[in-house]
Write a protein that holds these residues in place. Sequence first.
Motif, mmCIF file in Angstrom:
data_model
loop_
_atom_site.group_PDB
_atom_site.id
_atom_site.type_symbol
_atom_site.label_atom_id
_atom_site.label_comp_id
_atom_site.label_asym_id
_atom_site.label_seq_id
_atom_site.Cartn_x
_atom_site.Cartn_y
_atom_site.Cartn_z
ATOM 1 N N THR A 38 0.858 -1.176 0.000
ATOM 2 C CA THR A 38 0.000 0.000 0.000
ATOM 3 C C THR A 38 0.894 1.226 0.000
ATOM 4 O OG1 THR A 38 -1.747 -1.149 1.188
ATOM 5 C CG2 THR A 38 -1.790 1.255 1.262
ATOM 6 N N LEU A 39 0.645 2.129 -0.910
ATOM 7 C CA LEU A 39 1.433 3.368 -0.969
ATOM 8 C C LEU A 39 0.631 4.488 -0.322
ATOM 9 C CD1 LEU A 39 2.666 3.107 -4.669
ATOM 10 C CD2 LEU A 39 3.921 2.510 -2.580
ATOM 11 N N THR A 40 1.326 5.323 0.459
ATOM 12 C CA THR A 40 0.643 6.407 1.163
ATOM 13 C C THR A 40 1.384 7.719 0.956
ATOM 14 O OG1 THR A 40 0.041 4.802 2.859
ATOM 15 C CG2 THR A 40 -0.254 7.126 3.415
ATOM 16 N N VAL A 138 -2.996 4.062 -2.171
ATOM 17 C CA VAL A 138 -3.321 3.293 -3.363
ATOM 18 C C VAL A 138 -2.646 1.936 -3.169
ATOM 19 C CG1 VAL A 138 -1.297 3.995 -4.721
ATOM 20 C CG2 VAL A 138 -3.432 3.503 -5.897
ATOM 21 N N SER A 139 -3.220 0.870 -3.782
ATOM 22 C CA SER A 139 -2.556 -0.420 -3.607
ATOM 23 C C SER A 139 -1.708 -0.736 -4.834
ATOM 24 C CB SER A 139 -3.581 -1.524 -3.347
ATOM 25 O OG SER A 139 -4.305 -1.780 -4.525
ATOM 26 N N ALA A 140 -0.564 -1.343 -4.578
ATOM 27 C CA ALA A 140 0.379 -1.656 -5.649
ATOM 28 C C ALA A 140 0.713 -3.130 -5.603
ATOM 29 C CB ALA A 140 1.653 -0.830 -5.487
ATOM 30 N N ALA A 141 0.754 -3.775 -6.777
ATOM 31 C CA ALA A 141 1.142 -5.191 -6.857
ATOM 32 C C ALA A 141 2.269 -5.322 -7.874
ATOM 33 C CB ALA A 141 -0.048 -6.035 -7.280
ATOM 34 N N VAL A 142 3.331 -6.009 -7.489
ATOM 35 C CA VAL A 142 4.463 -6.199 -8.395
ATOM 36 C C VAL A 142 4.547 -7.670 -8.773
ATOM 37 C CG1 VAL A 142 6.940 -5.835 -8.752
ATOM 38 C CG2 VAL A 142 5.682 -4.403 -7.115
ATOM 39 N N THR A 143 4.617 -7.936 -10.064
ATOM 40 C CA THR A 143 4.755 -9.310 -10.560
ATOM 41 C C THR A 143 5.979 -9.379 -11.463
ATOM 42 O OG1 THR A 143 2.343 -9.413 -10.629
ATOM 43 C CG2 THR A 143 3.525 -11.171 -11.752
ATOM 44 N N PHE A 144 6.748 -10.432 -11.322
ATOM 45 C CA PHE A 144 7.871 -10.669 -12.238
ATOM 46 C C PHE A 144 7.573 -11.911 -13.064
ATOM 47 C CE2 PHE A 144 9.781 -8.323 -8.731
ATOM 48 C CZ PHE A 144 10.528 -7.372 -9.408
#
Length: 821
Positions: A38-40, A138-144
Amino acid sequence: MAQRFLRKWKVAGSAALLAVTGAAVAGQTEASAAEQRTLTAAQSQVRKCHGAVAKGQRGVAGFEIKAPSTGLVRVQLDPSNARNKDEDWDVAVFEKASGALVAASAGLRSYEIADGNVTSGATLWVQGCRYRGDARTVSAAVTFVGTSAATARAASDPAQLVAVDTPTREAKQKLNKQELDVTESATESTVDVVLHGKADADKLKGAGFTFTVKIPNLADHLKKTEEADKAYRQRTPRSDLPSGRTEYRRLADYDYEMKELARRNPLLVKAFALPHRSVEGRDITGVEIAINAANKADGKPIFFNMGVHHAREWPAGESAMEWATDLVNGFGREARTTRLVAQTRNIVVPIVNPDGFSISRQATPLGDFTTFDYEMKRKNCQPDDAPPQYQTGLCPANPAGRLRGVDLNRNYGGFWGGPGASTNWSSDTYRGSEPFSEPEAQNIRELVSSRAVTNLITNHTYGPLVLRPPGVYATGQAVDEPLLAAVGKSMTDHNGYANIPGYQLYDTTGTTEDWTYWVTGGLGYTFEIGNAGFHPPFADAVIGEYLGRAPSTGAGKGGNREAYFAMLESTADSAHHSVIKGEAPPGHTLRVHKEFQTPTSPVIQPDGSTAPPIMYTDVIDNTIRPVGPFTWHVNPSTRPYVAGRYGRYPTAPPQPAQSLANPPGQPGENTSGDPLSDPREVVPFTIGGTPQYDNGSVRVRMEWTDPANDWDLFILNEQDEVVSQAASFGTNYEEALLIEPVPGNYRAVLVNYDQVDDTAYDDWTSLVVTGESPKPPVPGVTEAYTLTCERPNGSIAAVRQVIVGRGQTVDVGDFCRRRKR
Ligand code: 0X9
Ligand code: ZN
């Protein structure tokens, strides 16, 4: 219709789910589980998030993450509260060590998907930027996704560009059925095709085609293009384009520039997200440019200019974006721009297919030309119609590579399902599961259905061509053919492109303007920009084509900039659309509405048989909120589809058949395909005109004895231009047709293309020129709009039917104050 709208959400939703769960991918790729954060940020700050690392600065939040594999990184933002309309976060990914930008996304809200390429072990800085609005988080998802063998396959089996010999319309149609990557670049006797490796070449040869290789290794060629682009931007700090840009934009550049145009010009520019997100879940952004841009219901005629239905056709988006910038820069500074912007409304959607474009644009450094030839991706990212083993994985790294998806320019309802589109999920012209099955095409449909789009250009590469409806020969000439041709010419006078109906090269169905024109009546065109590839060097394909500079065919004539201005002049000209005028009390809304069904083509089935056409329903609905007297620009109330077909009655008989003599001599074989090169035979003839003769068309027919031999026939005008030709094989005749020929002197050129070896010379035996009367117009029916006046509280004050034709003005007076009837 509501049902079709709903389907989109299902698609966007399922794709988004895949991304966040990081499901394992079949084939050469495997995704890591997504890293969720979660980014703030306490405050918002206008910032180009992908401009630079801005750690610790206002409105910025982020984290470091290490790439576990070489391959793709995807960062996806989702609004923490989807109901919050007033929020906009952007995202960018940088390589920590070098500060180099890896991936970015800068959409209008907080639905962001940033894709880029990383090497194993690199530390990345994922930077979220709160650009605007009141969302703190905002929510952030990282996929490799690791890519393995995929990139190594190219060298031994390179993709090539070839010119396939197609001397006849029949040969072109046959080529079109081969499930190959056929381009729109063609000559009288060839069509360019991209061969994605040996298998494609074998397919072509197996079908009996011959071809010449134009670019033996496309990967090398594109690398050279990139080097040329790099050299150009290093020596050119700013171009003469409205934006001053010197290199191709990426997706985040487009979105960010549109936001900034709107922020800096709040009255003149409104940025908007189209109603449906892309298959992968991206927002699709556009701008409206008008005096008081936010007031959509101002009754002005609309020019809608868009680009990149096809992912790899980068100049199409550039041209549309430069046009938007041009209008904004010129308004208030340049007299013509100011006048035209004041009279009209401009809508620009530079990237209709953001998923595909992002893949093609980000693929550049990979240089991979197999199934995984992502730089040459054309379609959208629809996985649903592929076999199960090809449905998995993120679109930029999936087991079917570039092949997955629907050709958005075969997915529109107009004549959907007919010739020139494929039923095969992996084909580059795959039409989709049903008309408007794709959210990206549905977006354009809803926009055009709810606004008075009187003029439309959909930009593509490459030709160079300006194509008008119909895209299918069988449709017949539009009632508006003279106007469509004239407006087309007003544009090709500036870009030097060929001004022709779409079917003239080959049939296509389900294309953009074959729906927009036939159901809304808005004048619609496809631009096929340039002649040198899908995204050739920026200096030529964007600057040269837009501003009209060498080597463009528009050099010295104004280029696409002036072509677009010609289209805007047409938009401002009420003779080219329809007008309703009258007056209304303050606060009232007037609405024109119609609802109708239109058939698709008879639907070609995978086995080649045809099923009956599908009827699809369209709702056209436009509103104006006038203050007192109004002039309301709309499209004609009658759909061109039912308005009959263009034709005319003869004023004199056609000229009688003339038989022409065979001059002495027997020309040798000539396979050049060039009617100006010897050996050949030339026979002059004359086409008469009124008052003596009235020829709607003239047929020129030659015959010889043995169909095993092959003669070809070309008709040249006094300027040595080929006005018609016939070059089939397997017959003992050729027949060339001239439609509405200009009276004057012509020459038939007879070319001995091939004589069977060791046989007697089979000279042609007859050449006959026959005039035919013009085809009379086909009568049509007339359709009306339902016009309603709504009071400020939404209740209906008055209703009536309005029939308004092209070029007509209907005065409805003080209609709201009349009683309901
Ligand atoms: O095939 C297309 O969708 C367009 N060409 S492109 O190379 N940009 O893909 C052309 C569509 C209209 N063309 C014809 N009716 N021939
Ligand atoms: Zn295209």
